[in-house]
Design a protein around this motif. Structure first.
Motif, PDB file in Angstrom:
ATOM      1  N   VAL A 223      70.179  36.172  42.309  1.00 31.85           N
ATOM      2  CA  VAL A 223      69.472  36.556  43.530  1.00 31.85           C
ATOM      3  C   VAL A 223      68.340  37.540  43.232  1.00 31.85           C
ATOM      4  O   VAL A 223      67.344  37.591  43.955  1.00 31.85           O
ATOM      5  CB  VAL A 223      70.478  37.166  44.538  1.00 31.85           C
ATOM      6  CG1 VAL A 223      69.767  37.746  45.749  1.00 31.85           C
ATOM      7  CG2 VAL A 223      71.493  36.120  44.978  1.00 31.85           C
ATOM      8  N   GLY A 224      68.501  38.326  42.163  1.00 32.90           N
ATOM      9  CA  GLY A 224      67.535  39.381  41.874  1.00 32.90           C
ATOM     10  C   GLY A 224      67.746  40.586  42.760  1.00 32.90           C
ATOM     11  O   GLY A 224      66.800  41.258  43.175  1.00 32.90           O
ATOM     12  N   SER A 225      69.007  40.876  43.057  1.00 32.51           N
ATOM     13  CA  SER A 225      69.359  41.957  43.969  1.00 32.51           C
ATOM     14  C   SER A 225      70.156  43.021  43.230  1.00 32.51           C
ATOM     15  O   SER A 225      70.509  42.868  42.057  1.00 32.51           O
ATOM     16  CB  SER A 225      70.167  41.396  45.142  1.00 32.51           C
ATOM     17  OG  SER A 225      70.357  42.372  46.145  1.00 32.51           O
ATOM     18  N   ARG A 226      70.468  44.114  43.942  1.00 29.03           N
ATOM     19  CA  ARG A 226      71.198  45.235  43.348  1.00 29.03           C
ATOM     20  C   ARG A 226      72.692  45.111  43.611  1.00 29.03           C
ATOM     21  O   ARG A 226      73.128  44.920  44.742  1.00 29.03           O
ATOM     22  CB  ARG A 226      70.708  46.572  43.921  1.00 29.03           C
ATOM     23  CG  ARG A 226      69.278  46.912  43.537  1.00 29.03           C
ATOM     24  CD  ARG A 226      69.021  48.406  43.643  1.00 29.03           C
ATOM     25  NE  ARG A 226      69.144  48.890  45.004  1.00 29.03           N
ATOM     26  CZ  ARG A 226      69.739  50.040  45.338  1.00 29.03           C
ATOM     27  NH1 ARG A 226      70.313  50.792  44.423  1.00 29.03           N
ATOM     28  NH2 ARG A 226      69.771  50.424  46.600  1.00 29.03           N
ATOM     29  N   GLU A 239      82.631  46.047  29.164  1.00 28.68           N
ATOM     30  CA  GLU A 239      81.848  45.146  28.329  1.00 28.68           C
ATOM     31  C   GLU A 239      81.000  44.190  29.157  1.00 28.68           C
ATOM     32  O   GLU A 239      79.871  43.865  28.773  1.00 28.68           O
ATOM     33  CB  GLU A 239      82.777  44.374  27.393  1.00 28.68           C
ATOM     34  CG  GLU A 239      83.409  45.230  26.312  1.00 28.68           C
ATOM     35  CD  GLU A 239      82.368  46.031  25.543  1.00 28.68           C
ATOM     36  OE1 GLU A 239      81.358  45.438  25.087  1.00 28.68           O
ATOM     37  OE2 GLU A 239      82.550  47.263  25.412  1.00 28.68           O
ATOM     38  N   ILE A 240      81.507  43.757  30.293  1.00 31.25           N
ATOM     39  CA  ILE A 240      80.726  42.867  31.161  1.00 31.25           C
ATOM     40  C   ILE A 240      79.512  43.604  31.724  1.00 31.25           C
ATOM     41  O   ILE A 240      78.394  43.069  31.740  1.00 31.25           O
ATOM     42  CB  ILE A 240      81.608  42.311  32.297  1.00 31.25           C
ATOM     43  CG1 ILE A 240      82.727  41.436  31.722  1.00 31.25           C
ATOM     44  CG2 ILE A 240      80.763  41.503  33.291  1.00 31.25           C
ATOM     45  CD1 ILE A 240      83.825  41.116  32.718  1.00 31.25           C
ATOM     46  N   VAL A 241      79.722  44.832  32.191  1.00 28.58           N
ATOM     47  CA  VAL A 241      78.604  45.611  32.727  1.00 28.58           C
ATOM     48  C   VAL A 241      77.596  45.917  31.625  1.00 28.58           C
ATOM     49  O   VAL A 241      76.368  45.853  31.830  1.00 28.58           O
ATOM     50  CB  VAL A 241      79.112  46.907  33.388  1.00 28.58           C
ATOM     51  CG1 VAL A 241      77.961  47.840  33.727  1.00 28.58           C
ATOM     52  CG2 VAL A 241      79.909  46.582  34.650  1.00 28.58           C
ATOM     53  N   ARG A 242      78.086  46.232  30.437  1.00 27.73           N
ATOM     54  CA  ARG A 242      77.176  46.510  29.311  1.00 27.73           C
ATOM     55  C   ARG A 242      76.321  45.280  29.005  1.00 27.73           C
ATOM     56  O   ARG A 242      75.109  45.388  28.768  1.00 27.73           O
ATOM     57  CB  ARG A 242      77.991  46.945  28.095  1.00 27.73           C
ATOM     58  CG  ARG A 242      77.144  47.322  26.894  1.00 27.73           C
ATOM     59  CD  ARG A 242      77.998  47.863  25.759  1.00 27.73           C
ATOM     60  NE  ARG A 242      78.418  49.239  26.014  1.00 27.73           N
ATOM     61  CZ  ARG A 242      79.663  49.665  26.005  1.00 27.73           C
ATOM     62  NH1 ARG A 242      80.649  48.811  25.756  1.00 27.73           N
ATOM     63  NH2 ARG A 242      79.949  50.921  26.229  1.00 27.73           N
ATOM     64  N   LYS A 247      70.812  42.516  29.689  1.00 26.67           N
ATOM     65  CA  LYS A 247      69.960  41.447  30.212  1.00 26.67           C
ATOM     66  C   LYS A 247      68.864  41.995  31.131  1.00 26.67           C
ATOM     67  O   LYS A 247      67.996  41.235  31.578  1.00 26.67           O
ATOM     68  CB  LYS A 247      70.801  40.447  31.010  1.00 26.67           C
ATOM     69  CG  LYS A 247      71.838  39.691  30.185  1.00 26.67           C
ATOM     70  CD  LYS A 247      71.175  38.636  29.324  1.00 26.67           C
ATOM     71  CE  LYS A 247      72.205  37.722  28.696  1.00 26.67           C
ATOM     72  NZ  LYS A 247      71.559  36.671  27.862  1.00 26.67           N
ATOM     73  N   GLY A 248      68.947  43.277  31.450  1.00 25.45           N
ATOM     74  CA  GLY A 248      67.964  43.862  32.353  1.00 25.45           C
ATOM     75  C   GLY A 248      68.280  43.655  33.812  1.00 25.45           C
ATOM     76  O   GLY A 248      67.426  43.882  34.682  1.00 25.45           O
ATOM     77  N   TRP A 249      69.517  43.233  34.120  1.00 27.44           N
ATOM     78  CA  TRP A 249      69.902  43.001  35.514  1.00 27.44           C
ATOM     79  C   TRP A 249      70.174  44.316  36.218  1.00 27.44           C
ATOM     80  O   TRP A 249      70.596  45.307  35.605  1.00 27.44           O
ATOM     81  CB  TRP A 249      71.129  42.100  35.575  1.00 27.44           C
ATOM     82  CG  TRP A 249      70.888  40.748  34.949  1.00 27.44           C
ATOM     83  CD1 TRP A 249      69.685  40.175  34.677  1.00 27.44           C
ATOM     84  CD2 TRP A 249      71.885  39.827  34.504  1.00 27.44           C
ATOM     85  NE1 TRP A 249      69.860  38.941  34.104  1.00 27.44           N
ATOM     86  CE2 TRP A 249      71.206  38.689  33.983  1.00 27.44           C
ATOM     87  CE3 TRP A 249      73.277  39.823  34.506  1.00 27.44           C
ATOM     88  CZ2 TRP A 249      71.873  37.582  33.458  1.00 27.44           C
ATOM     89  CZ3 TRP A 249      73.959  38.717  33.996  1.00 27.44           C
ATOM     90  CH2 TRP A 249      73.260  37.615  33.474  1.00 27.44           C
ATOM     91  N   ASP A 250      69.944  44.338  37.522  1.00 27.48           N
ATOM     92  CA  ASP A 250      70.040  45.574  38.304  1.00 27.48           C
ATOM     93  C   ASP A 250      71.491  45.808  38.730  1.00 27.48           C
ATOM     94  O   ASP A 250      71.860  45.662  39.891  1.00 27.48           O
ATOM     95  CB  ASP A 250      69.118  45.500  39.527  1.00 27.48           C
ATOM     96  CG  ASP A 250      68.734  46.882  40.046  1.00 27.48           C
ATOM     97  OD1 ASP A 250      69.375  47.865  39.622  1.00 27.48           O
ATOM     98  OD2 ASP A 250      67.795  46.976  40.845  1.00 27.48           O
TER      99      ASP A 250
END
Length: 429
Positions: A223-226, A239-242, A247-250
């Motif tokens: 979506v490109g959202s926060r 590890e998933i959040v890292r 990837k540069g995701w918000d």
């Protein structure tokens, strides 16, 4: 004439001693050898001065469960712990899923005078996960809601979660997810592992959290959202959040003080004070969470302050409510687990307990530098203090702390909200 306060010889952000002059609602000057003959003087020699703390995750219980907490008692507890702003979660009665309810909470916060209260709006109507709540109306209300969460329940429907992320993107909002796959946690009482097997209690597997975190970071990227992940509790979630951040995701995440300190071994006592959602995990998880907070994978500390009346905790384990107090002990637990272990310095504590949560919540006027012209939202900490936790002296209406009689470092001596003193010499003003 604006009131003046001169804080002398404070270790600003744990550094060299400096004087800080407050005039009205702002910081007028920071330096050494400051003089202000007409100012009230606070001798802060050796104490650490930090920006007022900001909590992204507080349960104030009002409206509907005033036997647990009210906005007034909760903000008094917040000030006692060094907080100048808290985000009030939506699982009240009625649920904060409309402009009317969030405005009620917001106005009660303004009336309290102890800290700012920013309501969190529900993602779905009644927290039922079936229909989006009035997200736009809550954002456009006087409360100006920017954070939305069904905390206490997971938005487990992927389509609903995607639609929520799409909707809040329009006004730079954020969805704060309680990551818990409901089918995997049916009947769960504690962390699934060796201790749960030994005690014969229903296990709450780490994958129940991690599967939702994985799904949601992918949805947020699509979506490109926060996306903000509430109360991260497992090494796998870290590890998933890292990975998502690489990837540069918000994507941002929080950890609670109790998940930085306590493990599922505490449950051996069968004391319901240790029953919490998500559950206390293993020592390996605790160490992974500390390292992730230190390296910035986890953005901030959030208390998940969850007050309960005596009768909801003084019962058998299976019948007890989940949750524990956090506001009045959070800074001490962080000092114990992160500062005294060398994982964070005081400047980094300010980043993770003030700057970042204010930024994630888009909360103006909080989490600001200690510099001339900035809002005078500050907390003064006697970091050399050590003492046993005594919940009978808490400002909260409830007493369900897991730290009773535990010796912890640090004591908030003063707190200022826009230049007005809310705590003086360790007592509420």
């Amino acid at each position: 004439m604006a009131t003046k306060t001169l804080i002398t010889s404070a270790r600003v952000l744990g550094g060299e001693e400096q004087d800080v002059l407050l005039e009205g609602e702002t910081i007028a000057e920071v330096g050494t050898g400051l003089e202000a003959p007409d100012a009230e003087v606070v001798d802060a020699a050796g104490a650490v001065l930090l920006p007022g703390l900001v909590d992204l995750h507080t349960h104030l219980r009002e409206p509907g469960r005033e036997d647990s907490e009210t906005v007034l008692t909760g903000t008094r507890a917040a000030a006692s712990g060094g907080y100048t702003a808290v985000h009030a979660m939506a699982n009240t009665f009625p649920v904060a899923d409309s402009a009317g309810v969030v405005e009620q909470v917001w106005r009660l916060g303004r009336e309290s005078g102890y800290c700012d209260v920013q309501p969190v709006g529900a993602v779905t109507v009644g927290l039922e996960g079936r229909q989006l709540a009035e997200l736009g109306a809550m954002h456009d209300s006087a409360a100006g809601v920017r954070v939305f969460s069904d905390d206490g329940k997971c938005v487990d429907d992927a389509v609903i979660m995607r639609r929520a992320l799409e909707y809040v993107k329009a006004f730079d909002g954020v969805v704060a997810q309680h990551a818990q796959e409901p089918r995997l946690t049916q009947g769960a009482q504690m962390n699934e592992g060796a201790v749960s097997a030994e005690l014969g209690l229903g296990g709450w597997p780490a994958v129940a959290e991690e599967s939702i975190v994985a799904r949601d970071v992918l949805l947020a990227a699509h979506v490109g959202s926060r996306l903000h992940v509430c109360h991260l509790s497992t090494a796998g979630s870290v590890e998933i959040v890292r990975w998502a951040k690489s990837k540069g995701w918000d994507v941002t995440a929080e950890v609670t003080p109790h998940h930085l300190l306590l493990t599922d071994d505490s449950v051996r006592s069968f004391d319901p004070v240790y029953k919490v959602n998500p559950p206390l995990r293993t020592e390996a998880d605790v160490m992974a969470l500390r390292e992730a907070l230190a390296d910035g994978t986890i953005d901030c500390v959030a208390t998940d302050h969850a007050p309960h009346p005596h009768e909801d905790k003084d019962c058998e384990w299976g019948a007890a409510a989940m949750g524990m107090l956090g506001l009045e002990t959070a800074l001490s637990v962080v000092q114990h687990t992160m500062v005294e272990t060398g994982l964070l310095d005081w400047r980094q504590v300010a980043e993770r307990m003030s700057h970042r949560p204010a930024e994630i919540g888009r909360l103006d006027g909080h989490g600001r530098p200690i510099a001339a012209g900035e809002p005078a939202n500050l907390v003064l900490l006697d970091a050399a203090y050590r003492g046993e936790v005594d919940p009978e002296g808490f400002a909260s209406r409830s007493r369900n702390t897991p730290y009773r009689s535990l010796e912890l470092p640090g004591r908030v001596t003063h707190c200022w909200l826009r230049g007005r003193t809310t705590v003086v010499d360790g007592k509420l003003a």
